[in-house]
Write a protein that holds these residues in place. Structure first.
Motif, PDB file in Angstrom:
ATOM      1  N   ARG A 145       8.716   4.957   0.434  1.00 25.36           N
ATOM      2  CA  ARG A 145       9.187   4.189   1.592  1.00 25.36           C
ATOM      3  C   ARG A 145       9.970   2.976   1.102  1.00 25.36           C
ATOM      4  O   ARG A 145       9.473   2.204   0.278  1.00 25.36           O
ATOM      5  N   LEU A 146      11.189   2.832   1.629  1.00 25.65           N
ATOM      6  CA  LEU A 146      12.058   1.732   1.207  1.00 25.65           C
ATOM      7  C   LEU A 146      12.462   0.903   2.422  1.00 25.65           C
ATOM      8  O   LEU A 146      12.674   1.433   3.512  1.00 25.65           O
ATOM      9  N   GLU A 147      12.571  -0.417   2.205  1.00 23.49           N
ATOM     10  CA  GLU A 147      13.130  -1.322   3.201  1.00 23.49           C
ATOM     11  C   GLU A 147      14.330  -2.012   2.572  1.00 23.49           C
ATOM     12  O   GLU A 147      14.197  -2.708   1.567  1.00 23.49           O
ATOM     13  N   ILE A 148      15.487  -1.790   3.146  1.00 22.61           N
ATOM     14  CA  ILE A 148      16.737  -2.273   2.570  1.00 22.61           C
ATOM     15  C   ILE A 148      17.333  -3.351   3.479  1.00 22.61           C
ATOM     16  O   ILE A 148      17.631  -3.092   4.648  1.00 22.61           O
ATOM     17  N   ALA A 149      17.469  -4.541   2.938  1.00 21.70           N
ATOM     18  CA  ALA A 149      18.157  -5.611   3.676  1.00 21.70           C
ATOM     19  C   ALA A 149      19.652  -5.517   3.425  1.00 21.70           C
ATOM     20  O   ALA A 149      20.469  -5.541   4.337  1.00 21.70           O
ATOM     21  N   GLY A 150      20.006  -5.360   2.149  1.00 23.42           N
ATOM     22  CA  GLY A 150      21.385  -5.089   1.774  1.00 23.42           C
ATOM     23  C   GLY A 150      22.356  -6.234   1.985  1.00 23.42           C
ATOM     24  O   GLY A 150      22.015  -7.301   2.462  1.00 23.42           O
TER      25      GLY A 150
END
Length: 303
Positions: free
Chosen positions: A212-217
């Motif tokens: 599981r990834l959370e990308i703000a970018g």
């Protein structure tokens, strides 16, 4: 003066927070609202409200009186509804608030069906993605997606909106299509959502094979409204995540392209919400059931 009317007016002042808002919601002159509350206080020989130039606050006696009378008023509404044809033919003004994309693409296009069923209901529909205070704003119910912020309200889950990660063909031609969510951190430009209430950016979420990834970018544009997100995606401003029903028509026409399709994105729950201390009248119940039906049969929304 009519005691029941005075009680209803007092309750509305408590809920609205000001005499002006209460008068507007009741379609009464402000002077009449003030006079009715004053007569109620004189009758009870108790101060129910503290008045300032900006806001009205409830005294301890007023709070106790409101709690007991609100139950009584709800019971009276129940009795009247059961003795009339309101259940068979709901009628009157109904104030609802709906998110912009849900209003434009799901609710409003289906309203001819609603009015065929309930020709005597008049809808006042607020259309926005901003948080609404149902009590203060005198709104009967709202339809909202995402996490519920106010736990004291009654909420019914009516659907789950899948999120899709997309970009325009022009963006992909210029920058290529990402093959891993990690590339969105520094190799691509994102279009993000931010919370109207807090200003916080919502991360882009991805799941695959237990990861599981959370990308703000890196982003140049963040928006707080779903139609604005679609417009930004169509303009080729970056990669973004948004509701399936908003973008699938554009995907089918070749105006947007899905990317990172092998990564799952958690769906957004959709709720219809209404105050717990307000009688769920026939017209509110009719709208809630009808809205749930529209979400249940929509091809791009999960039950």
């Amino acid at each position: 003066m009519d005691q029941i009317q005075s009680m209803r007016v007092f309750a509305r002042v408590v809920e609205a927070g000001t005499f002006t808002k209460a008068a507007e919601s009741l379609d009464l002159p402000k002077g009449t609202v003030t006079k009715l509350v004053q007569h109620l206080e004189a009758r009870l020989k108790v101060k129910l409200l503290n008045r300032t130039t900006r806001r009205v606050t409830v005294t301890p006696d007023g709070a106790a009186y409101y709690e007991r009378t609100s139950r009584l008023l709800n019971d009276l509404d129940d009795i009247e509804a059961s003795m009339s044809n309101a259940q068979a033919s709901p009628s009157g003004r109904l104030r609802v608030d709906v998110g912009a994309s849900v209003a434009g693409q799901i609710i409003i296009p289906a309203l001819p069906d609603f009015y065929r069923r309930y020709p005597d209901i008049r809808l006042d529909m607020g259309v926005s993605d901003r948080p609404v205070d149902l009590i203060t704003d005198n709104v009967d119910c709202v339809i909202r997606g995402g996490e519920l912020q106010e736990q004291s309200l009654v909420a019914r889950r009516i659907g789950n909106v899948p999120l899709l990660t997309v970009a325009s063909p022009a963006y992909i031609a210029a920058y290529g299509a990402p093959t891993h969510p990690g590339q969105l951190e520094d190799e691509h430009t994102l279009i993000n959502y931010f919370s109207t209430r807090t200003g916080r950016l919502y991360p882009n979420e991805f799941e695959k094979d237990g990861e599981r990834l959370e990308i703000a970018g890196r982003y140049r544009l963040a928006v707080n409204e779903s139609n604005a997100m679609t417009a930004a995606l169509l303009a080729g401003l970056g990669v973004g995540q948004t509701g399936s029903f908003s973008v699938i028509p554009h995907i089918e026409r070749g105006e947007l392209v899905r990317v990172l399709e092998d990564w799952q994105v958690p769906a957004i729950p959709v709720w219809v919400v209404y105050p717990p201390n307000r009688h769920l009248s026939a017209k509110v119940r009719a709208f809630v059931e009808w809205a749930a039906e529209q979400f249940a049969k929509h091809p791009h929304i999960a039950r």
